[in-house]
Design an enzyme around this catalytic site. Structure first.
Site, mmCIF file in Angstrom:
data_model
loop_
_atom_site.group_PDB
_atom_site.id
_atom_site.type_symbol
_atom_site.label_atom_id
_atom_site.label_comp_id
_atom_site.label_asym_id
_atom_site.label_seq_id
_atom_site.Cartn_x
_atom_site.Cartn_y
_atom_site.Cartn_z
ATOM 1 N N LYS A 183 -2.705 15.472 14.208
ATOM 2 C CA LYS A 183 -2.085 14.577 15.163
ATOM 3 C C LYS A 183 -0.781 14.061 14.573
ATOM 4 C CE LYS A 183 -1.830 10.321 15.894
ATOM 5 N NZ LYS A 183 -0.449 10.371 16.494
ATOM 6 N N GLU A 194 7.176 -4.527 2.951
ATOM 7 C CA GLU A 194 8.016 -3.329 2.980
ATOM 8 C C GLU A 194 9.002 -3.458 4.132
ATOM 9 O OE1 GLU A 194 5.699 0.050 4.167
ATOM 10 O OE2 GLU A 194 6.623 1.256 2.621
HETATM 11 N N1 LIG Z 1 2.809 6.841 1.429
HETATM 12 C C1 LIG Z 1 3.533 7.649 2.186
HETATM 13 O O1 LIG Z 1 3.818 8.811 1.843
HETATM 14 C C2 LIG Z 1 4.046 7.144 3.505
HETATM 15 C C3 LIG Z 1 3.732 5.886 4.019
HETATM 16 N N2 LIG Z 1 4.246 5.472 5.238
HETATM 17 C C4 LIG Z 1 4.027 4.108 5.689
HETATM 18 O O2 LIG Z 1 3.763 4.063 7.148
HETATM 19 C C5 LIG Z 1 4.488 2.992 7.740
HETATM 20 C C6 LIG Z 1 5.516 3.514 8.714
HETATM 21 O O3 LIG Z 1 5.065 4.683 9.349
HETATM 22 P P1 LIG Z 1 4.303 4.599 10.760
HETATM 23 O O4 LIG Z 1 4.278 5.962 11.355
HETATM 24 O O5 LIG Z 1 4.827 3.480 11.600
HETATM 25 O O6 LIG Z 1 2.829 4.227 10.352
HETATM 26 P P2 LIG Z 1 1.568 4.102 11.309
HETATM 27 O O7 LIG Z 1 0.489 3.896 10.345
HETATM 28 O O8 LIG Z 1 1.732 3.153 12.430
HETATM 29 O O9 LIG Z 1 1.411 5.555 12.034
HETATM 30 C C7 LIG Z 1 1.129 6.663 11.254
HETATM 31 C C8 LIG Z 1 0.312 7.624 12.106
HETATM 32 O O10 LIG Z 1 -0.934 7.006 12.393
HETATM 33 C C9 LIG Z 1 -1.189 7.103 13.785
HETATM 34 N N3 LIG Z 1 -2.037 6.007 14.229
HETATM 35 C C10 LIG Z 1 -1.687 4.762 14.590
HETATM 36 N N4 LIG Z 1 -2.773 4.049 14.968
HETATM 37 C C11 LIG Z 1 -3.840 4.893 14.848
HETATM 38 C C12 LIG Z 1 -5.250 4.777 15.098
HETATM 39 N N5 LIG Z 1 -5.787 3.646 15.538
HETATM 40 N N6 LIG Z 1 -6.047 5.857 14.876
HETATM 41 C C13 LIG Z 1 -5.508 7.020 14.424
HETATM 42 N N7 LIG Z 1 -4.181 7.196 14.165
HETATM 43 C C14 LIG Z 1 -3.371 6.131 14.385
HETATM 44 C C15 LIG Z 1 0.179 7.084 14.410
HETATM 45 O O11 LIG Z 1 0.078 7.599 15.723
HETATM 46 P P3 LIG Z 1 1.119 7.108 16.864
HETATM 47 O O12 LIG Z 1 2.442 7.584 16.431
HETATM 48 O O13 LIG Z 1 0.629 7.775 18.112
HETATM 49 O O14 LIG Z 1 1.022 5.612 16.905
HETATM 50 C C16 LIG Z 1 0.937 7.981 13.455
HETATM 51 O O15 LIG Z 1 0.694 9.336 13.755
HETATM 52 C C17 LIG Z 1 5.117 2.259 6.582
HETATM 53 O O16 LIG Z 1 4.230 1.292 6.084
HETATM 54 C C18 LIG Z 1 5.308 3.341 5.522
HETATM 55 O O17 LIG Z 1 5.386 2.871 4.206
HETATM 56 C C19 LIG Z 1 5.004 6.281 6.020
HETATM 57 C C20 LIG Z 1 5.318 7.532 5.546
HETATM 58 C C21 LIG Z 1 4.897 8.042 4.262
#
Ligand SMILES: NC(=O)C1=CN([C@@H]2O[C@H](COP(=O)(O)OP(=O)(O)OC[C@H]3O[C@@H](n4cnc5c(N)ncnc54)[C@H](OP(=O)(O)O)[C@@H]3O)[C@@H](O)[C@H]2O)C=CC1
Ligand SMILES: O=C(O)[C@H](O)CS(=O)(=O)O
Length: 489
Positions: free
Chosen positions: A185, A391
């Site tokens: 996903k 962050e």
């Molecule tokens: N450690 C690492 O390598 C990384 C960490 N991050 C962290 O993530 C954040 C920013 O990225 P962001 O994409 O906004 O993070 P999110 O955690 O909001 O989203 C990440 C993914 O999770 C999905 N998601 C959201 N809610 C749910 C749920 N309830 N059940 C299953 N999947 C879900 C999102 O789907 P949808 O888009 O449909 O909401 C998306 O595909 C920051 O904190 C950043 O530091 C980001 C990249 C790399």
């Protein structure tokens, strides 16, 4: 030269569809998810809004396809992965344009991500043939001990919007190399890069049903992924908040988890640093992807003796950065992903100023409007301010002052996160003391860019579990099996 949406669709890579259990499901504009360009809000297209039923179907297809995929030789799997790599590099420009359209980063940076993402497929095509087992001297005269490594089976993956290509291949590469199947996903804001990867995977000869890409309700898709017992590993990259929730949801089926979560990277400049190199490193570590990476320098600590000189040099360098639409030549900083990201960045800047900090550069939304923000440098920042704990995920460089080395290490470690960290120094004993003292999964010494397929990427504490990339990255997609041979007299 940039291609029009029509030309990109003509390549077959830009598709308003999902690949589910080997079949393409086209989006219905009336029910699908609209995907827009963050630079100007223009509509790119619609992707399907699917849910649990499609995930369950994809998991079942992956379970079947994985059996024959795992039975093929490692070299055979490596050949398919190598072909996928070759296709990604052959279509690098189109993939980069799709990525910039949906995520906003400058085209040059997007092209860099395609190369970086492809490098994981190349690396794990090579690693596929080096999954070695072992024999161990028996504990009794007639016993022989074997240790086998076998693919874990069906993997579910959930990825973020900030690296819509590389965060997928960093998981899919080792999964397919190990002999696993995958149901993915991608982030709803950046699905097209994932769909394009699926198009190329099909062309590369990945078996039908082994790889599915599903967009739709994150909660519904995540529920099926975490509750379906056929899924034996969940690999997630995104926020710590969502990661923790998925961790809990996976408990009912005891899945193996890979979590790449949030960060709060310190960037420390000691008085024996090469200041010009430190400024160059700080610009890369802070402003890559407009500050929207989990390994971005979130707090910059500068020793008293070089604070003013470093601040002056950094302001000069930051003031030269050009913000704009990522499709325009020469642009170095694109838009933030959405309005809530812009609001969080502004809140962090306002909080610093209200608590006594100073703006040395930027400090407000860009004159371009939308979600563009001026690259910003803040001075006199303290641990009482939000940027010290949260962050920022945007183009804001907060400068903290320190006197003693031990004080800097303590301040750097004063966070619940532990992903990346950086420092600039030249004294060898200091380099060892500080590298050993930082509580992080990764330490950049005299460099602001550490991510590469050759190295183990990952964090400690609230930044996650496991490592991606390097020879370690394939282990989490394998299970160890102990075979005890008796009666070998
Ligand atoms: N450690 C690492 O390598 C990384 C960490 N991050 C962290 O993530 C954040 C920013 O990225 P962001 O994409 O906004 O993070 P999110 O955690 O909001 O989203 C990440 C993914 O999770 C999905 N998601 C959201 N809610 C749910 C749920 N309830 N059940 C299953 N999947 C879900 C999102 O789907 P949808 O888009 O449909 O909401 C998306 O595909 C920051 O904190 C950043 O530091 C980001 C990249 C790399
Ligand atoms: O999602 C991220 O922030 C990436 O892990 C950063 S990197 O791998 O490109 O450094």
């Amino acid at each position: 030269m940039s291609l029009s949406l029509r030309d990109l669709r003509a390549t077959g890579l830009l598709r308003d569809a999902n690949l589910v259990a080997g079949d393409w499901i086209e989006a219905d504009p009336n029910t699908g998810i609209a995907v827009r360009n963050p630079a100007d809000g223009s509509l790119i297209g619609y992707v399907p809004k699917l849910g649990r039923a499609e995930v369950a179907k994809a998991v079942k297809a992956a379970e079947e396809a994985q059996k024959t995929w795992a039975a093929r030789t490692a070299k055979d799997r490596a050949t398919v992965l190598r072909t996928w790599f070759d296709l990604m590099m052959a279509h690098r420009e189109a993939l980069a344009q799709i990525l910039t359209l949906e995520q906003g980063k400058p085209l040059t940076e997007a092209a860099g991500e395609i190369t970086y993402g492809a490098s994981f497929v190349e690396w794990f095509a090579e690693e596929a043939r080096r999954v070695y087992g072992e024999t161990i001297p028996g504990h009794q005269p007639d016993k022989r001990i074997l240790v086998m490594k076998q693919p874990i089976g069906v993997v579910a993956a959930i990825t973020p919007w900030n690296f819509p290509n590389a965060m997928i291949t960093r998981k899919a590469g080792p999964a397919f190399a190990a002999g696993c199947g995958m149901v993915l996903k991608p982030a709803s804001q950046t699905p097209y890069s994932a769909i394009a990867l699926a198009v190329l995977a099909e062309r590369a000869g990945l078996p039908k049903g082994l790889f599915s890409v599903i967009t739709g309700s994150a909660a519904q898709i995540g529920a099926e992924m975490t509750e379906n017992p056929v899924v034996r590993k969940l690999t997630f990259t995104g926020s710590t908040e969502i990661g923790a929730m998925l961790y809990a949801q996976s408990a009912s089926t005891i899945k193996k988890l890979g979590l790449e979560l949030g960060g709060n990277a310190p960037f420390i400049v000691f008085d024996d640093a090469d200041l010009d190199a430190a400024v160059e490193g700080a610009v890369i570590a802070k402003f890559r992807n407009n500050g929207q990476t989990c390994v971005c320098a979130n707090r910059i600590y500068v020793q008293d003796g070089v604070y003013d000189a470093f601040a002056e040099k950094l302001v000069k360098a930051v003031s030269r950065l050009r913000t704009g639409n990522g499709m325009e030549s020469g642009v170095e900083l694109g838009p933030l992903i959405d309005e809530s990201a812009l609001e969080k960045v502004q809140n962090h800047v306002t909080d610093v100023v209200e608590k006594g900090g100073r703006v040395l550069a930027g400090g407000k939304p860009h004159g371009l409007g939308g979600t563009f923000y001026e690259p910003t440098v803040l001075a006199d920042v303290t641990s009482e301010m939000a940027v010290a704990r949260e962050e920022t995920f945007g183009p804001v460089a907060p400068l903290f002052r320190f006197t003693e080395e031990a004080e800097a290490i303590q301040a750097a470690n004063d966070t619940e996160f532990g992903l990346a960290s950086y420092f600039y120094a030249q004294d060898v004993a200091r380099i060892f003391r500080v590298s050993e003292g930082l509580e992080y999964g990764m330490v950049g010494v005299n460099t602001g860019l550490i991510s590469t397929a050759e190295a183990p990427f990952g964090g400690v504490k609230m930044s996650g579990l496991g490592r991606e990339g390097s020879r370690h990255g394939i282990e989490d997609f394998l299970e160890l099996k102990y075979v005890c041979l008796g009666s070998i007299a």
